[in-house]
Every structure is written in structure tokens, then in C-alpha cells.
Design a protein around this motif. Structure first.
Motif, PDB file in Angstrom:
ATOM      1  N   LEU C 214       0.923  -1.099   0.051  1.00 38.18           N
ATOM      2  CA  LEU C 214      -0.090  -0.018  -0.076  1.00 38.18           C
ATOM      3  C   LEU C 214       0.754   1.116   0.112  1.00 38.18           C
ATOM      4  O   LEU C 214       0.457   2.226  -0.630  1.00 38.18           O
ATOM      5  CB  LEU C 214      -0.924   0.019   1.148  1.00 38.18           C
ATOM      6  CG  LEU C 214      -1.990  -0.960   1.264  1.00 38.18           C
ATOM      7  CD1 LEU C 214      -2.536  -1.023   2.557  1.00 38.18           C
ATOM      8  CD2 LEU C 214      -2.926  -0.975   0.027  1.00 38.18           C
ATOM      9  N   ALA C 217       2.313   1.903  -3.331  1.00 38.81           N
ATOM     10  CA  ALA C 217       1.220   2.520  -4.380  1.00 38.81           C
ATOM     11  C   ALA C 217       0.766   3.711  -3.786  1.00 38.81           C
ATOM     12  O   ALA C 217       0.922   4.882  -5.016  1.00 38.81           O
ATOM     13  CB  ALA C 217      -0.240   1.558  -4.076  1.00 38.81           C
ATOM     14  N   GLY C 218       1.021   4.069  -2.608  1.00 38.09           N
ATOM     15  CA  GLY C 218       0.677   5.532  -2.054  1.00 38.09           C
ATOM     16  C   GLY C 218       1.817   6.530  -2.693  1.00 38.09           C
ATOM     17  O   GLY C 218       1.523   7.529  -3.297  1.00 38.09           O
ATOM     18  N   PHE C 221       1.708   6.964  -6.432  1.00 36.87           N
ATOM     19  CA  PHE C 221       0.428   7.788  -6.598  1.00 36.87           C
ATOM     20  C   PHE C 221       0.716   9.304  -6.366  1.00 36.87           C
ATOM     21  O   PHE C 221       0.449  10.182  -7.074  1.00 36.87           O
ATOM     22  CB  PHE C 221      -0.597   7.491  -5.557  1.00 36.87           C
ATOM     23  CG  PHE C 221      -1.872   8.144  -5.932  1.00 36.87           C
ATOM     24  CD1 PHE C 221      -2.407   9.060  -5.273  1.00 36.87           C
ATOM     25  CD2 PHE C 221      -2.697   7.907  -6.945  1.00 36.87           C
ATOM     26  CE1 PHE C 221      -3.501   9.979  -5.397  1.00 36.87           C
ATOM     27  CE2 PHE C 221      -4.029   8.237  -7.281  1.00 36.87           C
ATOM     28  CZ  PHE C 221      -4.290   9.338  -6.689  1.00 36.87           C
ATOM     29  N   LEU C 222       1.681   9.499  -5.492  1.00 30.83           N
ATOM     30  CA  LEU C 222       2.073  10.942  -5.052  1.00 30.83           C
ATOM     31  C   LEU C 222       3.387  11.549  -6.292  1.00 30.83           C
ATOM     32  O   LEU C 222       3.699  12.626  -5.897  1.00 30.83           O
ATOM     33  CB  LEU C 222       2.464  11.134  -3.750  1.00 30.83           C
ATOM     34  CG  LEU C 222       1.434  10.907  -2.740  1.00 30.83           C
ATOM     35  CD1 LEU C 222       2.381  10.990  -1.212  1.00 30.83           C
ATOM     36  CD2 LEU C 222       0.672  12.041  -2.801  1.00 30.83           C
ATOM     37  N   LEU C 236      -2.587   3.506 -11.422  1.00 31.79           N
ATOM     38  CA  LEU C 236      -3.505   4.036 -10.744  1.00 31.79           C
ATOM     39  C   LEU C 236      -3.372   5.677 -10.675  1.00 31.79           C
ATOM     40  O   LEU C 236      -4.451   6.528 -11.065  1.00 31.79           O
ATOM     41  CB  LEU C 236      -3.827   3.742  -9.158  1.00 31.79           C
ATOM     42  CG  LEU C 236      -4.821   2.873  -9.071  1.00 31.79           C
ATOM     43  CD1 LEU C 236      -4.920   2.553  -7.582  1.00 31.79           C
ATOM     44  CD2 LEU C 236      -6.190   3.409  -9.485  1.00 31.79           C
ATOM     45  N   ILE C 260      -3.910  -5.284  -5.824  1.00 32.37           N
ATOM     46  CA  ILE C 260      -3.471  -5.315  -4.717  1.00 32.37           C
ATOM     47  C   ILE C 260      -4.406  -5.791  -3.444  1.00 32.37           C
ATOM     48  O   ILE C 260      -3.639  -6.514  -2.873  1.00 32.37           O
ATOM     49  CB  ILE C 260      -3.741  -3.433  -4.281  1.00 32.37           C
ATOM     50  CG1 ILE C 260      -2.619  -2.831  -5.229  1.00 32.37           C
ATOM     51  CG2 ILE C 260      -3.093  -3.174  -2.854  1.00 32.37           C
ATOM     52  CD1 ILE C 260      -2.730  -1.302  -4.896  1.00 32.37           C
TER      53      ILE C 260
END
Lengths: 328, 331, 287, 317
Positions: C214, C217-218, C221-222, C236, C260
């Protein structure tokens, strides 16, 4: 419930130390990452001219090599609420940008956390009370699933369903563009209308953790002798479930609540980006895109401070629920 | 002495991964009004399960598999839950082992004493608070302790609160499951004397459950001995002291090192309690019984009931042993 | 061929119980994709030769994204990043967390006490915020540095829970018994206590691996993830950045999230399966 | 005069907890002295909190003594570091809770065999020696038990495994901390008989820690009664139980249920009502029917009477 002074001092001391470490960390990290941020930044921004580099150095207090001096200057600036100047939205200082963004994040995160905590308990209690029932198993399954998906993925899915296809909610933003001309009541309605989906996302994303924690605690409590005695006393199911069961299961899950707060704020950052909700998360995101170092530092500090404060409050509220803590 | 509680062929089972466990198998006994009846036996013999079966506090997977329980003329096993709840605490209350978590750690003593009263007499209101104080005085505890939390009381005091709680609705039967096992002997003595005093004052019957036979011989009028889910013997205190009939009771009695009299070598009971999933055939005690006979392992002993009590052992039925042989068997 | 079957059989029994087996199947599924991704993927990585926004069709099982990349291929290549981040970060965290947890739990004393105060301190500051600071200031952002960042921040949580478990085991009878026969501390810690806290270690390992995936992924994403590499997070991120929602591109949004979830779910199943077997052969001894 | 097997001299233990502000100290054990020879059994009796388990833990060096000294065969535990390492072969402990004292993770063979290797009493495969030890404690046929896990055994069997493990190191003194309190009484008697038989066969000395006066009288040659960390009475078992001197010993005997005693004998009991143990004078004076002024103010020393009898009470000074 008189406070036990030792407990109080310990908690306050702990909060200050954490705050101090967060501030020092915030100061040291950019300097430890090699190279000094000002010149790296100046060249990157292709501002070129020496005055800008000198200004940046002054601003970072780098004109004087000794780390201690820089540190003292940094702390001094901090005390005056001066977090340096943000590049992206030049010339407004970082502090103003953050102060404008904080209420949005604080509003959504606090309401979401409280609601999710409440709903999570009710489901957890009902699940544990009728362990093994269909309700219990299905909530467990969804809780496991929700616990292993990113916050922002839930956000996107919700936008797709509720905003795009069903058009119940706006696609994002926090307020209608022409909000200034609205009446007070309309303003509030517009804010709530926009805030609903982000809050709902945060609730669903954090719900799973609370359900699991409380369900496990309550299962343990249900096997205690005083529960058996309560049943033998012929007490009503409600009193047994809440005054005896939930109250005791609440305590350990409350400490879990404190550590989960940091996690929730982390999640809120990504959710705000999806909803382009003007909270601290979005500010941080834009700061990263624009390599706006002072703003990055500023947002980190604001997040850390707000979490520390919430934890302190939770620490002070805890003795009110658990009589054993305050008095020993 | 008219009968308060009559238990007939009570059987309780629970399913375990390795099969159905017959924790209580065809147990029958009765308790008179105002009588202190003791139920003794070692761990796993089913004494506590019997008590929980009677007052419907069995936790799944345990379940009542048969038998009847008549309290004051009411057949408890057929009562629907709502009516049974009305009887809880008003007709029969329970005192559990004095482990730390006998009382709700987050509620004050006062509210835990009152909620039993309020549950049955919702309009009790202020009067309930007064009765809570009376209950505390009843067990010689200062009334100001009503506002403290359980963790602020000593083990002995907590147990007195639980006993006071059991008196709240003046029940006709109080079931006590190892009430003083976890307490020091001096504190236990104080609690037992207080229980006997209260019993004298209110005249309720007691079903007293413990593994401590000497304690039971000092306080109970009649005593039932259980082994591996079966009631093997019932006898009055005098009868039990002068000479129990069942070999297991004799072995158990001779396992307690006496305080008085000369030092002599004690012979415990060889072997260890049977596996209740596949219990030994016939009399369940035969593998450990020094005087087991051939029929002991094949047929269950019939219960011989006479003026001296009850005993379920082959020594005492088919052959209709004469008094001398019986006494010889006893030595 | 025979050895492969024997290894498979050994693994099959190593993951006990219905849950363990199902979790194992999921794990194998993702390992195969992670290892042989390039062979399986219909099109090369980041290949943008197709029309954009194509819905799922025979040639593009998961359709294409706004850049005209085949979503299925991107997902397959993405598995490799998320898989390795999850596994390696999970292992690093476990090794550090267990050692610190056991040693400070067993030894006690004010040195360990203060160490744990520091750990508590870092736990309060949101890990994602810490990661942002680290990631945004680290010059090169390869997959290795992502793993390192996630690894060195998640062991804190694990160390604390292992420490509390070790402290409770330290009071138990068998530790005192071990001391009276003259066992040295090292043996007591790693031969007597460690096997008894395996359930807690497992539960944490599962949690940490999920958190690592996670977190990666975070970060992606940022925009702090590894720009050159593709992962479920970057997919994503791009989907969100290019308002996939407006183009009804559900086939671009759903797969990464489900992947995920499915991956983490596999680990949760394995963790529970092993826990159940562990309790079974200990006679359901209270953990 | 040959050195006594075990000589304890003015043993004391103070548990201090220095919280931020006040330094509160709890005196768990104070001024305890006794001697133990080979083949003797000493029972230390007292209620919970009387310090008897603390003494057991100090004898096996699980916790360090605050004051006084423990000497095994003349060697002082405090001064001789060498003794510290060799201690397991001098003294061993049997724990109260058999369910917790055996590591659930290992097999019985490992649990009994491992100490032999740790103390280098055995080389190579310990299986034969373990089988012999299991046989000696009555776990026959040993082959059935050696490969089992603790959860597969009953409480009594686990306690026998612990005794087998302890015997492996051939200690001179065995400290048994409430060995039968967690077991059913009929099983407990077998364990007590086993310990008594082993004491004579293996020439051991035995210290039994218990709250049950009956088992103390059954097993011990001498009994020491503890109250609030101090020894209040000491002497041969029959005399301490038969003609108790100290009021607390009398209270203990009177409170212990025994169906064959003379029921008419009653005793005045003062209920402590949760009062703190008094700091000044005799620690029992707030519960003692004979308490006089001296008892409330002056601390009491131990008076030695004939026949190894000792008592700490103003009635006898």
C-alpha cells in the motif's frame, strides 16, 4: 475523576519530546540529503542570478556554515510562525498556505474518524455478540478486503459511481465556484455537499481497522466471569452488551485509536488529491510536484503537530474511561 | 425436609473436534429447603458443568442433553428464556470462583450491586441505593467502599461483595462454585463463617461446589461425590466422616494430608482421570479402582439408595453384601 | 521434473489448512507473474502503439489507457514491482523488527526502555508523511530506495508488538526454568521464547507486507515512486491524473486496486492458515 | 564441623520502585536464617505475600538477595562467582504451574535432555539418559512419553517431567515451590510421595514452599512459618503443628479445614478489614488477640527455645 499528576506530566512530557523530535527531523532531513537545498533549488528553477541564490541561502540560514547557527535561526523563525516562503504560490509564506488548508483536512479527518470509530464499534459489537453468524462472517470478510486496498482507489471508485454515473455528488473541489455570493445557509450546504464524499470515503477506508480491533477485544471480554455473572443476574441484553461488554472492550481499542490517527491522516492526503480537495494533502502533493521544499517541510510539520496534539488529547481523555489508569 | 431442588437424570454434552464429550451423565440428586448440599470431585468430573446446567449458563458448545430440573415445583428445562430470566437471581443466584475478574473492572461496586435489583424491580430507584448499603453491612464491609472500583479491593473483600450481590433478591437457592479456592486459608475461614451466618439468617439452600473435601466436610449437611461425569456417592456429613462406601470417595478422603494425628503414608489414587470422549466401559472408575471386579468393567453399577444415602458401585448391589463385608470393603 | 513435484508437495504441506492452501495458490499466481512477466505480457513494457481509451476486447483483455498502452501488459509488469517491494520490504522489516523486539523485550533495562520510547515517538508521526519527506529529498528514486524507505519505517510498529509479546513470555514459567538450568540469554531468547511468539511474528509479517504494498502504491500515486518503473500505484496515479473517470475507463481503474487487494488477501489467508495449524498442534494453547 | 549443605544467614530482599517522585520500597523478605543438611526436608509455610516464593527465587539465584548470604557447602553465592556458574548442579527448582513451566514448543525428550547438554553432564545423544530419568519418575513406559509435546500430558505427568529434568543435573538441594497446588489432590499425593522417595534414594535435601499446613506436616522434618516477610516460628514439624507457639501459627492451624479436629475448639479472630501491615513493632499486632503495648511499639527478635524451636513473639521474650 481527579487526574493522577504523574500520568499527566508523563503524557505532556512525551508530547513535547515528540514535537521537538519532529521539528529537529524537519530541520535535519533536507540538510542530510546531501548538497544544500538552496543552490540545488536555484539551479533547478534556472533562476540563475546570484542574488536569488544568496536570498535563498539567507532564507535557509545557510550563509553561515555552522549547523548549530542554522538550527538556532530555524527554531527562532519557527517560534515567530515563519516557516519560510513557498515557491509555488510566491510570495505568500508557507504558514498562510497551511493555515488556509488545515481546516479542510481537519474537518474531514476528524468527522470521518469519529464516525468511522462509532460505526466500526456498532458493527464490531454486533459481530462479536453473534459470533459466527452470517453478519459476523460477512463483515469480517469485507473488513479484511477493505484493509488491503489503498484509500485513493476507494476514492476513485466512489467518484466513478456516485459522482459520475449517479451524479449525486460533485466530482471534487470543496466549494461551489461562486460561493461568496451565497447566503450563509447556502454556503454551509455547499460545503457539506462537497465534503460528503471525501468524508464517506475516509469512513469506509478506516472502518475495517476499527471493526477488527473491537471485535477481537469484545470476543475476549465475553469469556470473562463478570459477563457470566451479568447474565446470571438476569440483566437486560442491552446492559450486558454495552455497560459490561463494550465498555471493557473499548479500552484497548482506544489506544489502537491513537496510533491509527497517523495512518488516517496519511490516507487523507491521497484521498484529497483524488477529490482535489484543498486540504493539507493537496498542498503537499502540489509542493512535491513543484519541488517547493519549504512548503513540503511546512506541511510535514503541520501534519506531525496535528497528530501529536490529537494523541495528547486522546491520552488525556483515556483516564476518564479507564478508572484503573487515573488512580494507580 | 421438603424438596427445593430436584435434579433427575441430568445429562450435559459438548461437541469437541475429537467427538462428543459426555461431561455430565445421568446425575440425580435433590436439595432440601435450607439445606447445604456439597458437590465434590476433581477437575473434569463435571461438578461445575452440573451447576451451570441447572441455572442455564452453559456456554456453547456445551448443551443440555436431557434430564429434568425442578426448582420450587417449576420445571426449569422447559421454561422459555424470558420467564427463566425472571427467575434468575430472584429465585437462584450464583457465586463464582474469586478470580480477579469476578466484578466488572470499569463499574463501581455500588452500580454492580444495584443493577441486579433494578433489573428485577425497575421502580426501585432510590430504595435500591439504600438496599446496596444494607448489603455491604450484611457482609461487614464499610459502606464507603461502594464508590471504589473492584481493583481497589483485596481478594477477600471482592468475594464478600459478590456474596452480598448474591443476597440482593433474597433467593431461595445460592449456587457457589469454588467460592474460596483462590483465597488464603485465613480469609477463606472468614468468608465461610460469613456464608454460614447468612444462611442461618435467611434460610436459603446452598449448592456448594469444591474439590476441597475437608472444607466440605466441615460446612455441608450432605455431600455428593462426582467422578468423570457421574454421581458415585451421596452421604451425610457424619456418614462421610465415619466411613464412605465408594472406593473413589475413600481414596479421595485419604488423599488429603491430615493436620492432626500421627504421620502415616498416604496412598493417593493411581492413574489419572479418564478421557470423557471414550470413557472406560461399565463403572468409569474401574481402571483406577483397587477392588475392581469383572463386572465392574462391563456393566454400569446400579444406584443403591438407602437411609445412609446413595452409592453406585458393584460392591454394594448384586451380592447384597452383609454389613461385615461392607465394612471390610470400607477399610 | 520429479524434484519440482517434490518441492511443490513440500510447499503445499508447508501452507496448512484450507486458508493456507488458498493463500498459497494466490501467492504462486503472483510469483509466476512477477518472475515471468515479460514472457506472459502480450505487449512490451510501456509500449504505446495502440489507440487510446479502447474498452476491453479480444486483443486487449483489459483495454488501453489514455497513452494507448495495453493495460493488461502494464498490470503484469506492475506486478513485479509491487510484489518485490511487498516481499523484500516485508522481510527487512521482519528481521529488524523481530531482533529489536526480542532483544529489547527480553533484556529490558533503561537502554531498551528509551529505545522503545523513540519507537513510540516515530509511530505517532504519520509514516506516509515521513515517507514523503524522505522520498522528496532523496536524489535518485529507484525501486531499491523505495524498499529501503518503507523497510526502515515499518519495522518500528513490528518491534513494538514483538517486544510486548516477548515481555509477556519472559514472565512465563519455562523462561525461569531455563534460567535455573543455566541457559545463557541468547539461547533463552532465540530457542525458547522465539518459537512461542511465531504467531505474533506471522501476524505482523502479513500486516507489514500489506502495508508495504500500500505504501509503495501511495508513494507512486504521489509521484514519488520510481518514474522509470511501472507499478500498480503508478497505473492508478496515471489513471487519476488523466481523469479516467470522465472517459468511463473503468477497465483502467479497477484492475490495480483489485490486484493489490487480491495480493494482500493471499497473505492474510496464509497468515491465518499457519496460525490455525500452529494452535492446533499446541492444543490450542493460549497465545 | 563439616560445612552444612545449605546455610542461609539473615537473608533479606527489598523491592524498590523509584517512581518520579517518591521512592517506595517493599520489604518482601527480612532477616531469615536457617540451615539444611543432606536428606532433610524443610517446609516454608505462609500465606500469599509472606515472602516464601521470594526466598525460593533467591535460593536458586533467579533474583539477587538485597542483604544476608546464601552458602552452599561453605561457598557463598554472593562472593564466589564460580559457584554462580556451577549453581544448577547444586540447587534446582520445581515450579508451581506445570502447564507454564514446560516450553510448549519442545518435545519431552528435548526438555529433559537439554539441561544435560547445557551443564555438560552428558555427551552426544541424550535419549538413553532421558529414558532412564523418565523411568525413575514413574513415567513408564518411557518410550511413550519421550516424543510427546507438553500439551499431550496431564498436569501430574507434566510435574513428573519437571522432576525428571531436575534429577538429570543431580542437584544436592531441590526447592519445590507449591509443587502440588495446581494439581488434583489424588495426583498431588503421588507427586509428594515421589519427592519423598527420591529424597531418600538420591540423598537430596528438599525445601518445600507451600500454603497448605497438611502437606507441610506430611513431607517435612522441620517447618518455618513466614508472615509479612519474616520468620515467626521454626521447629520440628510435629511440634510446630501439634503445639504451635506463635499466635499467627495458631490462627493458620485453626483456619485450615480438617474434618477430624475437635470442632468445639474456637479462637478469637480479629478481621484485618484490609488494614495495612503495621510498620512499627510486631507485624502481626493488628490481628493478634494477645497484642500488648510492647507488640505495637518494639520490634521483636527471634528467641531460641530448646529442641531447635524458634519463635518471634513478645510473649516469649
Amino acid at each position: 475523576m481527579r487526574y493522577n499528576s504523574v500520568y499527566l506530566l508523563k503524557r505532556l512530557g512525551f508530547a513535547f519530546i515528540t514535537l521537538y523530535v519532529a521539528i529537529t527531523l524537519n530541520f535535519l532531513l533536507p540538510r542530510l540529503m546531501g548538497g544544500d537545498p538552496a543552490s540545488a533549488l536555484a539551479s533547478e528553477k534556472a533562476l540563475g542570478s546570484q542574488e536569488v541564490v544568496k536570498a535563498l541561502k539567507a532564507q535557509f540560514g545557510l550563509d553561515n556554515p555552522s549547523l548549530l547557527y542554522q538550527y538556532a535561526k530555524y527554531l527562532n523563525q519557527l517560534l515567530h510562525g515563519n516557516l519560510g516562503v513557498s515557491y509555488a504560490n510566491y510570495p505568500s509564506p508557507v504558514a498562510d498556505v497551511m493555515v488556509k488548508a488545515l481546516p479542510w483536512t481537519f474537518g474531514t479527518v476528524l468527522t470521518a474518524t469519529l464516525l468511522s470509530y462509532l460505526v466500526g464499534w456498532l458493527i464490531g459489537i454486533r459481530g462479536a455478540w453473534k459470533a459466527g453468524s452470517l453478519f459476523d462472517n460477512s463483515t469480517l470478510f469485507t473488513a479484511f478486503f477493505l484493509n488491503s486496498v489503498p484509500f485513493f482507489w476507494i476514492a476513485i471508485i466512489f467518484i466513478m459511481i456516485f459522482s459520475f454515473y449517479l451524479e449525486w455528488f460533485p466530482l471534487g473541489q470543496a466549494i461551489d465556484p461562486g460561493i461568496d455570493s451565497f447566503s450563509a445557509l447556502d454556503k454551509i450546504k455547499s460545503v457539506l455537499y462537497h465534503a460528503f464524499l471525501p468524508v464517506f470515503t475516509l469512513i469506509i477506508a478506516t472502518l475495517a481497522g476499527h471493526i477488527l480491533v473491537l471485535r477481537n477485544n469484545l470476543m475476549r471480554v465475553l469469556s470473562e466471569d463478570y459477563m457470566l455473572l451479568a447474565k446470571a443476574k438476569g440483566l437486560s441484553a442491552a446492559r450486558r452488551k454495552y455497560a459490561y461488554g463494550a465498555r471493557n472492550a473499548l479500552l484497548p481499542s482506544f489506544t489502537g485509536f491513537m496510533t491509527s490517527l497517523g495512518h488516517v491522516i496519511g490516507g487523507a492526503i491521497t484521498t484529497e488529491i483524488v477529490f482535489s480537495y484543498p486540504g493539507v494533502g493537496l498542498v503537499t502533493f502540489n509542493a512535491i510536484l513543484n519541488h517547493d521544499y519549504p512548503l513540503i517541510q511546512g506541511s510535514f510539520l503541520f501534519i506531525a503537530v496535528s497528530v501529536i496534539v490529537c494523541n495528547l488529547i486522546a491520552d488525556l481523555v483515556y483516564p476518564l474511561i479507564d478508572p484503573r489508569v487515573a488512580l494507580n | 425436609m421438603s424438596k427445593l431442588l430436584q435434579v433427575q437424570n441430568l445429562s450435559i454434552e459438548y461437541a469437541s473436534p475429537r467427538g462428543v464429550v459426555k461431561a455430565v451423565d445421568n446425575v440425580s440428586f435433590s436439595i432440601g429447603k435450607g439445606e447445604i448440599f456439597g458437590l465434590a470431585g476433581e477437575s473434569g468430573c463435571g461438578k461445575s458443568t452440573t451447576a451451570f446446567g441447572i441455572c442455564r449458563l452453559l456456554r456453547p458448545p456445551a448443551r443440555l442433553a436431557g434430564g429434568s430440573v425442578v426448582l420450587d415445583g417449576i420445571e426449569l428445562t422447559e421454561l422459555p428464556d424470558e420467564q427463566f430470566d425472571k427467575l434468575r437471581w430472584s429465585k437462584m443466584s450464583i457465586v463464582l470462583q474469586s478470580a480477579m475478574n469476578n466484578l466488572n473492572p470499569v463499574l463501581k461496586i455500588r452500580s454492580q450491586l444495584m443493577d441486579a435489583i433494578v433489573a428485577h424491580e425497575p421502580d426501585a430507584g432510590k430504595e435500591a441505593a439504600k438496599r446496596a448499603e444494607q448489603l455491604m453491612r450484611l457482609v461487614d464491609l464499610p459502606a464507603d467502599r461502594l464508590d471504589s472500583y473492584p481493583h481497589e479491593l483485596s481478594g477477600g473483600m471482592r468475594q464478600r461483595v459478590v456474596i452480598a450481590m448474591a443476597m440482593a433478591m433474597k433467593p431461595s437457592l445460592v449456587i457457589m462454585d469454588e467460592p474460596t479456592t483462590a483465597l488464603d486459608v485465613v480469609v477463606q475461614n472468614g468468608i465461610i463463617r460469613k456464608i454460614l451466618e447468612l444462611q442461618e439468617q435467611f434460610g436459603f439452600s446452598i449448592l456448594f461446589i469444591t474439590h476441597d473435601l475437608p472444607l466440605m466436610l466441615e460446612m455441608c449437611d450432605r455431600i455428593g461425590i462426582m467422578y468423570a461425569g457421574r454421581l458415585v456417592e451421596i452421604a451425610s456429613r457424619q456418614e462421610m466422616k465415619s466411613g464412605p462406601r465408594h472406593p473413589y470417595t475413600q481414596g479421595l478422603l485419604h488423599s488429603f494430608p491430615p493436620l492432626y494425628g500421627p504421620k502415616r503414608r498416604l496412598e493417593g489414587i493411581p492413574g489419572h482421570p479418564p478421557d470423557l470422549i471414550r470413557p472406560p466401559g461399565g463403572c468409569r472408575f474401574h481402571p483406577r479402582c483397587a477392588r475392581a471386579m469383572t463386572q465392574c468393567s462391563s456393566r454400569e453399577p446400579a444406584v443403591l439408595a438407602d437411609e445412609r444415602g446413595q452409592v453406585a458401585c458393584h460392591l454394594y448391589n448384586e451380592e447384597g453384601l452383609s454389613v461385615e463385608q461392607a465394612s471390610a470393603a470400607r477399610e | 521434473m520429479k524434484t519440482i513435484i517434490r518441492i511443490a508437495a513440500a510447499c503445499w504441506s508447508a501452507f496448512p489448512g484450507k486458508k493456507g492452501k488458498l493463500g498459497f495458490v494466490i501467492l504462486v499466481w503472483f510469483t509466476v507473474i512477477a518472475l515471468f512477466g515479460s514472457l506472459l505480457a502480450p505487449y512490451p513494457k510501456n509500449f504505446i502503439g495502440f489507440e487510446s481509451w479502447l474498452p476491453p476486447s479480444f486483443s486487449h483483455w483489459l483495454g488501453t489507457d489514455s497513452y494507448g498502452q495495453d493495460v493488461l501488459s502494464q498490470m503484469i509488469y506492475g506486478t513485479r514491482t509491487s510484489f518485490w517491494v511487498g516481499i523484500i520490504a516485508g522481510l527487512i522489516t521482519t528481521v529488524i523488527g523481530v531482533t529489536v523486539g526480542v532483544v529489547s523485550g527480553f533484556k529490558g533495562g533503561w537502554v531498551e526502555e528509551s529505545l522503545m520510547r523513540v519507537v513510540d515517538l516515530f509511530l505517532i508521526i504519520p509514516t506516509l508523511a515521513l515517507m514523503i519527506i524522505l522520498a522528496s529529498f532523496l536524489p535518485s528514486m529507484g525501486i531499491v530506495s523505495t524498499i529501503l524507505i518503507i523497510g526502515c519505517l515499518s519495522w518500528l510498529y513490528m518491534a513494538r508488538s514483538i517486544r510486548s509479546q516477548t515481555m509477556s513470555e519472559r514472565q512465563s514459567g519455562y523462561v525461569e526454568a531455563a534460567r535455573t538450568i543455566g541457559m545463557n540469554d541468547a539461547e533463552i531468547m532465540f530457542r525458547e521464547i522465539l518459537p512461542n511468539i511465531v504467531p505474533v511474528i506471522l501476524a505482523n509479517l502479513v500486516l507489514v507486507t500489506t502495508q508495504a504494498v500500500l505504501a509503495e502504491a501511495g508513494l507512486s500515486f504521489l509521484g514519488l515512486g520510481d518514474p522509470t518503473n511501472v507499478s500498480w500505484g503508478t497505473i492508478l496515479a496515471l489513471a487519476n491524473a488523466n481523469n479516467a473517470v470522465l472517459f468511463h475507463a473503468w477497465w483502467w481503474i479497477l484492475p490495480p486496486g483489485l490486484a493489490i487487494a487480491f495480493f494482500c488477501f493471499g497473505f492474510i489467508l496464509i497468515g491465518n492458515g499457519i496460525l490455525e495449524k500452529y494452535r492446533a498442534n499446541r492444543g490450542n494453547a493460549a497465545l | 564441623m563439616s560445612k552444612p549443605l545449605l546455610h542461609v544467614n539473615e537473608l533479606g530482599k527489598v523491592f524498590g520502585s523509584r517512581s518520579m517522585f517518591r521512592k517506595n520500597e517493599f520489604r518482601a523478605v527480612h532477616d531469615v536464617s536457617f540451615r539444611l543438611e543432606q536428606g532433610e526436608v524443610l517446609a516454608i509455610v505462609g500465606e500469599s505475600g509472606s515472602g516464601k516464593s521470594t526466598i525460593a527465587r533467591m535460593l536458586t539465584n533467579l533474583i539477587p538477595a538485597t542483604s544476608g548470604d546464601i552458602m552452599y557447602g561453605g561457598q557463598s553465592l554472593r562472593r564466589d562467582k564460580r559457584l554462580g556458574r556451577k549453581l544448577p548442579t547444586f540447587v534446582q527448582m520445581i515450579f508451581q504451574d506445570p502447564f507454564a513451566a514446560l516450553n510448549p514448543h519442545h518435545t519431552i525428550g528435548y526438555i529433559v535432555g537439554r539441561p544435560l547438554l547445557v551443564q555438560r553432564q552428558w555427551k552426544g545423544d541424550t535419549r538413553p539418559k532421558v529414558l532412564e530419568l523418565l523411568q525413575k519418575v514413574g513415567l513408564t513406559p518411557a518410550e511413550d512419553f519421550i516424543d510427546k509435546y507438553p500439551y499431550q500430558l496431564s498436569g501430574g505427568q507434566k510435574q513428573r517431567v519437571m522432576i525428571a529434568k531436575v534429577l538429570g543435573l543431580a542437584p544436592k538441594v531441590i526447592v519445590a515451590d507449591e509443587p502440588t497446588s495446581m494439581l488434583d489432590v489424588s495426583i498431588g499425593v503421588d507427586i509428594m510421595n515421589l519427592l519423598l522417595d527420591l529424597k531418600s534414594q538420591e540423598q537430596l535435601a528438599l525445601i518445600l514452599i507451600t500454603h497448605n499446613l497438611g502437606s507441610a506436616k506430611y513431607m517435612a522434618d522441620r517447618i518455618m512459618v513466614m508472615y509479612a516477610g519474616q520468620m515467626v516460628e521454626y521447629g520440628p514439624a510435629e511440634q510446630v503443628i501439634g503445639e504451635p507457639l506463635h499466635p499467627y501459627t495458631k490462627l493458620l492451624i485453626y483456619s485450615s479445614p480438617d474434618p477430624w479436629r475437635d470442632a468445639s475448639l474456637t479462637m478469637e479472630i480479629i478481621d484485618p478489614q484490609g488494614m495495612e501491615i503495621p510498620k512499627t513493632g510486631c507485624a502481626f499486632h493488628h490481628r493478634c488477640p494477645h497484642a500488648g503495648d510492647a507488640c505495637r511499639t518494639k520490634s521483636v527478635a527471634v528467641t531460641k527455645l530448646g529442641g531447635e524451636r524458634q519463635v518471634r513473639c513478645h510473649l516469649y521474650t
